[in-house]
Design a protein around this motif. Sequence first.
Motif, PDB file in Angstrom:
ATOM      1  N   LEU A  28       5.104  40.671  14.758  1.00 35.03           N
ATOM      2  CA  LEU A  28       5.741  39.361  14.572  1.00 35.03           C
ATOM      3  C   LEU A  28       5.087  38.606  13.417  1.00 35.03           C
ATOM      4  CD1 LEU A  28       7.695  37.149  15.644  1.00 35.03           C
ATOM      5  CD2 LEU A  28       5.826  36.383  17.078  1.00 35.03           C
ATOM      6  N   ILE A  29       3.787  38.608  13.383  1.00 37.86           N
ATOM      7  CA  ILE A  29       3.059  37.879  12.348  1.00 37.86           C
ATOM      8  C   ILE A  29       3.316  38.485  10.974  1.00 37.86           C
ATOM      9  CG2 ILE A  29       0.744  37.336  11.494  1.00 37.86           C
ATOM     10  CD1 ILE A  29      -0.112  37.098  14.425  1.00 37.86           C
ATOM     11  N   GLY A  30       3.454  39.800  10.916  1.00 33.87           N
ATOM     12  CA  GLY A  30       3.633  40.472   9.640  1.00 33.87           C
ATOM     13  C   GLY A  30       5.040  40.407   9.084  1.00 33.87           C
ATOM     14  N   ASN A  31       5.988  39.883   9.825  1.00 26.39           N
ATOM     15  CA  ASN A  31       7.372  39.809   9.366  1.00 26.39           C
ATOM     16  C   ASN A  31       7.466  38.810   8.206  1.00 26.39           C
ATOM     17  OD1 ASN A  31      10.105  39.513   9.014  1.00 26.39           O
ATOM     18  ND2 ASN A  31      10.554  39.458  11.203  1.00 26.39           N
ATOM     19  N   PRO A  32       7.778  39.263   7.000  1.00 24.62           N
ATOM     20  CA  PRO A  32       7.784  38.365   5.835  1.00 24.62           C
ATOM     21  C   PRO A  32       8.817  37.242   5.929  1.00 24.62           C
ATOM     22  CG  PRO A  32       8.118  40.660   5.154  1.00 24.62           C
ATOM     23  CD  PRO A  32       8.083  40.636   6.641  1.00 24.62           C
ATOM     24  N   SER A  33       9.896  37.453   6.665  1.00 33.49           N
ATOM     25  CA  SER A  33      10.915  36.393   6.747  1.00 33.49           C
ATOM     26  C   SER A  33      10.413  35.180   7.527  1.00 33.49           C
ATOM     27  CB  SER A  33      12.192  36.935   7.392  1.00 33.49           C
ATOM     28  OG  SER A  33      11.972  37.254   8.751  1.00 33.49           O
ATOM     29  N   LEU A  34       9.339  35.335   8.296  1.00 33.66           N
ATOM     30  CA  LEU A  34       8.786  34.217   9.054  1.00 33.66           C
ATOM     31  C   LEU A  34       7.740  33.429   8.269  1.00 33.66           C
ATOM     32  CD1 LEU A  34       8.425  35.925  12.533  1.00 33.66           C
ATOM     33  CD2 LEU A  34      10.280  34.484  11.695  1.00 33.66           C
ATOM     34  N   TRP A  35       7.520  33.790   7.021  1.00 32.85           N
ATOM     35  CA  TRP A  35       6.530  33.105   6.184  1.00 32.85           C
ATOM     36  C   TRP A  35       7.161  32.482   4.942  1.00 32.85           C
ATOM     37  CZ3 TRP A  35       1.417  32.585   7.533  1.00 32.85           C
ATOM     38  CH2 TRP A  35       1.050  33.258   8.695  1.00 32.85           C
ATOM     39  N   VAL A  36       8.470  32.527   4.844  1.00 34.82           N
ATOM     40  CA  VAL A  36       9.179  32.000   3.685  1.00 34.82           C
ATOM     41  C   VAL A  36       9.136  30.474   3.717  1.00 34.82           C
ATOM     42  CG1 VAL A  36      11.453  31.826   2.604  1.00 34.82           C
ATOM     43  CG2 VAL A  36      10.691  33.991   3.558  1.00 34.82           C
ATOM     44  N   LEU A  37       8.919  29.894   2.544  1.00 39.52           N
ATOM     45  CA  LEU A  37       8.930  28.431   2.422  1.00 39.52           C
ATOM     46  C   LEU A  37      10.151  28.022   1.608  1.00 39.52           C
ATOM     47  CD1 LEU A  37       5.180  27.636   1.799  1.00 39.52           C
ATOM     48  CD2 LEU A  37       6.548  26.984   3.762  1.00 39.52           C
ATOM     49  N   SER A  38      11.262  27.895   2.265  1.00 43.52           N
ATOM     50  CA  SER A  38      12.479  27.405   1.629  1.00 43.52           C
ATOM     51  C   SER A  38      12.921  26.157   2.382  1.00 43.52           C
ATOM     52  CB  SER A  38      13.580  28.468   1.671  1.00 43.52           C
ATOM     53  OG  SER A  38      13.981  28.696   3.002  1.00 43.52           O
ATOM     54  N   ARG A  39      13.854  25.450   1.812  1.00 46.97           N
ATOM     55  CA  ARG A  39      14.322  24.224   2.463  1.00 46.97           C
ATOM     56  C   ARG A  39      14.836  24.533   3.865  1.00 46.97           C
ATOM     57  NH1 ARG A  39      18.994  21.257  -0.495  1.00 46.97           N
ATOM     58  NH2 ARG A  39      19.947  23.233   0.021  1.00 46.97           N
ATOM     59  N   ARG A  40      15.612  25.590   3.999  1.00 52.17           N
ATOM     60  CA  ARG A  40      16.188  25.942   5.286  1.00 52.17           C
ATOM     61  C   ARG A  40      15.122  26.370   6.291  1.00 52.17           C
ATOM     62  NH1 ARG A  40      16.867  30.620   6.582  1.00 52.17           N
ATOM     63  NH2 ARG A  40      17.774  31.185   8.529  1.00 52.17           N
ATOM     64  N   ALA A  45      12.002  25.145  10.960  1.00 52.89           N
ATOM     65  CA  ALA A  45      10.692  25.205  11.606  1.00 52.89           C
ATOM     66  C   ALA A  45      10.328  23.845  12.195  1.00 52.89           C
ATOM     67  CB  ALA A  45       9.627  25.660  10.612  1.00 52.89           C
ATOM     68  N   PHE A  46      10.658  22.783  11.479  1.00 53.11           N
ATOM     69  CA  PHE A  46      10.414  21.453  12.025  1.00 53.11           C
ATOM     70  C   PHE A  46      11.228  21.248  13.297  1.00 53.11           C
ATOM     71  CE2 PHE A  46       7.888  20.305   8.512  1.00 53.11           C
ATOM     72  CZ  PHE A  46       7.296  19.086   8.790  1.00 53.11           C
ATOM     73  N   SER A  47      12.465  21.688  13.306  1.00 53.11           N
ATOM     74  CA  SER A  47      13.299  21.552  14.504  1.00 53.11           C
ATOM     75  C   SER A  47      12.703  22.319  15.678  1.00 53.11           C
ATOM     76  CB  SER A  47      14.713  22.072  14.252  1.00 53.11           C
ATOM     77  OG  SER A  47      15.406  21.215  13.404  1.00 53.11           O
ATOM     78  N   VAL A  48      12.337  23.563  15.442  1.00 59.01           N
ATOM     79  CA  VAL A  48      11.791  24.398  16.516  1.00 59.01           C
ATOM     80  C   VAL A  48      10.459  23.835  17.008  1.00 59.01           C
ATOM     81  CG1 VAL A  48      10.813  26.682  17.013  1.00 59.01           C
ATOM     82  CG2 VAL A  48      12.975  26.494  15.803  1.00 59.01           C
ATOM     83  N   PRO A  76       4.283  29.598  10.949  1.00 57.73           N
ATOM     84  CA  PRO A  76       3.104  28.731  11.051  1.00 57.73           C
ATOM     85  C   PRO A  76       3.448  27.254  11.211  1.00 57.73           C
ATOM     86  CG  PRO A  76       2.949  30.140   9.121  1.00 57.73           C
ATOM     87  CD  PRO A  76       4.281  30.368   9.717  1.00 57.73           C
ATOM     88  N   LEU A  77       4.496  26.800  10.531  1.00 63.02           N
ATOM     89  CA  LEU A  77       4.876  25.396  10.680  1.00 63.02           C
ATOM     90  C   LEU A  77       5.405  25.101  12.078  1.00 63.02           C
ATOM     91  CD1 LEU A  77       6.624  24.506   7.309  1.00 63.02           C
ATOM     92  CD2 LEU A  77       4.516  23.566   8.240  1.00 63.02           C
TER      93      LEU A  77
END
Length: 180
Positions: A28-40, A45-48, A76-77
Amino acid sequence: MPRRFLQRYMPHPDTLRRQRSLRFMGHLIGNPSLWVLSRRSVANAFSVGLFSAMLPIPFQMMVAAFGAWLVRCNLPLAVGLVWITNPLTMPLIFYGNYRLGAWLMDTPVRQAPSRLSTRWVAEQMADILPALAVGSVASALVIAILGNVAIRLIWRWQVSRSWKQRARRRRKRRRQEQAP
Protein backbone atom coordinates in the motif's frame (compact mmCIF):
# COMPACT_ATOMS: atom_id res chain seq x y z
CA MET A 1 -1.49 24.53 -2.58
CA PRO A 2 2.16 24.85 -3.45
CA ARG A 3 3.43 21.42 -4.41
CA ARG A 4 6.96 22.16 -3.16
CA PHE A 5 5.64 23.17 0.26
CA LEU A 6 3.76 19.89 0.65
CA GLN A 7 6.68 17.82 -0.64
CA ARG A 8 9.00 19.41 1.90
CA TYR A 9 7.00 17.98 4.82
CA MET A 10 5.93 14.63 3.39
CA PRO A 11 7.93 11.52 4.24
CA HIS A 12 9.44 9.50 1.42
CA PRO A 13 7.70 6.18 0.67
CA ASP A 14 10.95 4.20 0.98
CA THR A 15 11.53 5.58 4.47
CA LEU A 16 8.12 4.38 5.59
CA ARG A 17 8.40 1.04 3.82
CA ARG A 18 11.64 0.27 5.69
CA GLN A 19 10.06 0.80 9.10
CA ARG A 20 9.48 -2.49 10.83
CA SER A 21 6.01 -1.58 12.14
CA LEU A 22 4.75 -0.68 8.65
CA ARG A 23 6.16 -3.60 6.66
CA PHE A 24 2.77 -5.31 6.47
CA MET A 25 1.50 -2.30 4.51
CA GLY A 26 4.45 -2.24 2.11
CA HIS A 27 2.35 -2.84 -1.00
CA LEU A 28 0.00 0.00 0.00
CA ILE A 29 2.74 2.44 0.94
CA GLY A 30 4.71 1.71 -2.22
CA ASN A 31 1.80 2.43 -4.56
CA PRO A 32 2.93 5.54 -6.49
CA SER A 33 -0.63 6.73 -7.15
CA LEU A 34 -1.05 7.31 -3.40
CA TRP A 35 1.85 9.79 -3.30
CA VAL A 36 0.84 12.07 -6.17
CA LEU A 37 0.49 15.76 -5.36
CA SER A 38 -2.12 17.06 -7.76
CA ARG A 39 -5.09 19.30 -7.14
CA ARG A 40 -7.46 16.34 -7.26
CA SER A 41 -5.41 14.00 -5.07
CA VAL A 42 -4.72 16.64 -2.42
CA ALA A 43 -8.35 17.86 -2.31
CA ASN A 44 -9.64 14.31 -2.03
CA ALA A 45 -7.05 13.55 0.66
CA PHE A 46 -8.38 16.49 2.64
CA SER A 47 -11.90 15.08 2.29
CA VAL A 48 -10.88 11.59 3.40
CA GLY A 49 -8.70 12.83 6.27
CA LEU A 50 -11.20 15.35 7.61
CA PHE A 51 -14.06 12.86 7.32
CA SER A 52 -12.09 10.23 9.24
CA ALA A 53 -11.03 12.75 11.88
CA MET A 54 -14.62 13.63 12.76
CA LEU A 55 -15.65 10.02 13.41
CA PRO A 56 -15.57 8.99 17.09
CA ILE A 57 -13.99 5.61 16.41
CA PRO A 58 -10.68 3.97 17.22
CA PHE A 59 -8.11 3.48 14.46
CA GLN A 60 -9.05 6.64 12.57
CA MET A 61 -5.70 6.54 10.77
CA MET A 62 -6.44 3.07 9.39
CA VAL A 63 -9.84 4.29 8.17
CA ALA A 64 -8.12 7.26 6.48
CA ALA A 65 -5.48 4.99 4.90
CA PHE A 66 -8.16 2.65 3.56
CA GLY A 67 -10.16 5.65 2.31
CA ALA A 68 -7.09 7.07 0.58
CA TRP A 69 -6.50 3.72 -1.11
CA LEU A 70 -10.16 3.48 -2.12
CA VAL A 71 -10.36 7.02 -3.53
CA ARG A 72 -6.75 6.97 -4.87
CA CYS A 73 -5.76 10.19 -3.17
CA ASN A 74 -2.63 11.29 -1.31
CA LEU A 75 -2.06 8.81 1.52
CA PRO A 76 0.23 10.85 3.82
CA LEU A 77 -2.07 13.87 3.79
CA ALA A 78 -5.19 11.81 4.45
CA VAL A 79 -3.57 10.01 7.37
CA GLY A 80 -1.93 13.15 8.76
CA LEU A 81 -5.14 15.14 8.78
CA VAL A 82 -6.67 12.65 11.20
CA TRP A 83 -4.54 14.28 13.89
CA ILE A 84 -6.87 17.27 13.90
CA THR A 85 -8.68 15.25 16.54
CA ASN A 86 -5.77 14.81 18.89
CA PRO A 87 -6.15 14.18 22.63
CA LEU A 88 -6.40 17.93 23.28
CA THR A 89 -9.05 18.76 20.67
CA MET A 90 -11.01 15.51 20.73
CA PRO A 91 -13.28 16.31 23.70
CA LEU A 92 -14.30 19.67 22.25
CA ILE A 93 -14.88 18.35 18.73
CA PHE A 94 -16.87 15.32 19.84
CA TYR A 95 -18.92 17.38 22.29
CA GLY A 96 -19.74 19.73 19.41
CA ASN A 97 -20.67 16.71 17.29
CA TYR A 98 -22.89 15.44 20.09
CA ARG A 99 -24.63 18.81 20.39
CA LEU A 100 -25.14 18.92 16.61
CA GLY A 101 -26.57 15.38 16.64
CA ALA A 102 -28.89 16.20 19.54
CA TRP A 103 -30.11 19.24 17.64
CA LEU A 104 -30.60 17.25 14.42
CA MET A 105 -32.47 14.50 16.28
CA ASP A 106 -34.43 17.05 18.32
CA THR A 107 -33.45 15.43 21.62
CA PRO A 108 -32.45 17.22 24.81
CA VAL A 109 -28.75 17.60 25.48
CA ARG A 110 -27.46 15.76 28.53
CA GLN A 111 -25.84 18.09 31.00
CA ALA A 112 -22.44 16.98 32.24
CA PRO A 113 -22.00 16.65 35.99
CA SER A 114 -19.72 19.00 37.88
CA ARG A 115 -17.08 16.24 38.00
CA LEU A 116 -16.88 14.41 34.71
CA SER A 117 -15.80 10.80 35.02
CA THR A 118 -15.47 7.81 32.76
CA ARG A 119 -18.10 6.05 34.88
CA TRP A 120 -20.66 8.78 34.12
CA VAL A 121 -19.81 8.63 30.40
CA ALA A 122 -20.15 4.82 30.42
CA GLU A 123 -23.54 5.02 32.16
CA GLN A 124 -24.84 7.67 29.75
CA MET A 125 -23.36 6.12 26.59
CA ALA A 126 -26.62 4.48 25.49
CA ASP A 127 -28.32 7.88 25.51
CA ILE A 128 -25.37 9.83 24.10
CA LEU A 129 -24.28 7.45 21.32
CA PRO A 130 -27.10 7.98 18.76
CA ALA A 131 -26.79 11.77 18.88
CA LEU A 132 -22.99 11.55 18.79
CA ALA A 133 -23.08 9.24 15.76
CA VAL A 134 -25.56 11.39 13.82
CA GLY A 135 -23.71 14.61 14.67
CA SER A 136 -20.33 13.12 13.83
CA VAL A 137 -21.42 11.83 10.43
CA ALA A 138 -23.19 15.13 9.63
CA SER A 139 -20.20 17.26 10.61
CA ALA A 140 -17.81 14.85 8.86
CA LEU A 141 -19.72 15.16 5.60
CA VAL A 142 -19.94 18.95 5.77
CA ILE A 143 -16.31 19.43 6.77
CA ALA A 144 -15.09 16.96 4.14
CA ILE A 145 -17.00 18.74 1.38
CA LEU A 146 -15.90 22.19 2.56
CA GLY A 147 -12.28 21.04 2.83
CA ASN A 148 -12.34 19.61 -0.69
CA VAL A 149 -13.85 22.75 -2.19
CA ALA A 150 -11.49 25.02 -0.22
CA ILE A 151 -8.37 23.13 -1.33
CA ARG A 152 -9.48 23.17 -4.97
CA LEU A 153 -10.12 26.93 -4.81
CA ILE A 154 -6.83 27.63 -3.03
CA TRP A 155 -4.96 25.48 -5.54
CA ARG A 156 -6.59 27.30 -8.49
CA TRP A 157 -5.84 30.67 -6.94
CA GLN A 158 -2.20 29.67 -6.42
CA VAL A 159 -1.82 28.47 -10.02
CA SER A 160 -3.47 31.62 -11.36
CA ARG A 161 -1.22 33.82 -9.21
CA SER A 162 1.83 31.92 -10.39
CA TRP A 163 0.84 32.35 -14.05
CA LYS A 164 0.34 36.09 -13.55
CA GLN A 165 3.73 36.43 -11.85
CA ARG A 166 5.46 34.57 -14.69
CA ALA A 167 3.70 36.77 -17.27
CA ARG A 168 4.85 39.88 -15.38
CA ARG A 169 8.43 38.62 -15.29
CA ARG A 170 8.35 37.85 -19.04
CA ARG A 171 6.99 41.33 -19.85
CA LYS A 172 9.65 42.92 -17.65
CA ARG A 173 12.40 40.84 -19.30
CA ARG A 174 11.17 41.80 -22.80
CA ARG A 175 11.14 45.50 -21.87
CA GLN A 176 14.68 45.20 -20.56
CA GLU A 177 15.81 43.45 -23.73
CA GLN A 178 14.14 46.08 -25.95
CA ALA A 179 15.62 49.01 -24.08
CA PRO A 180 18.81 50.33 -25.73
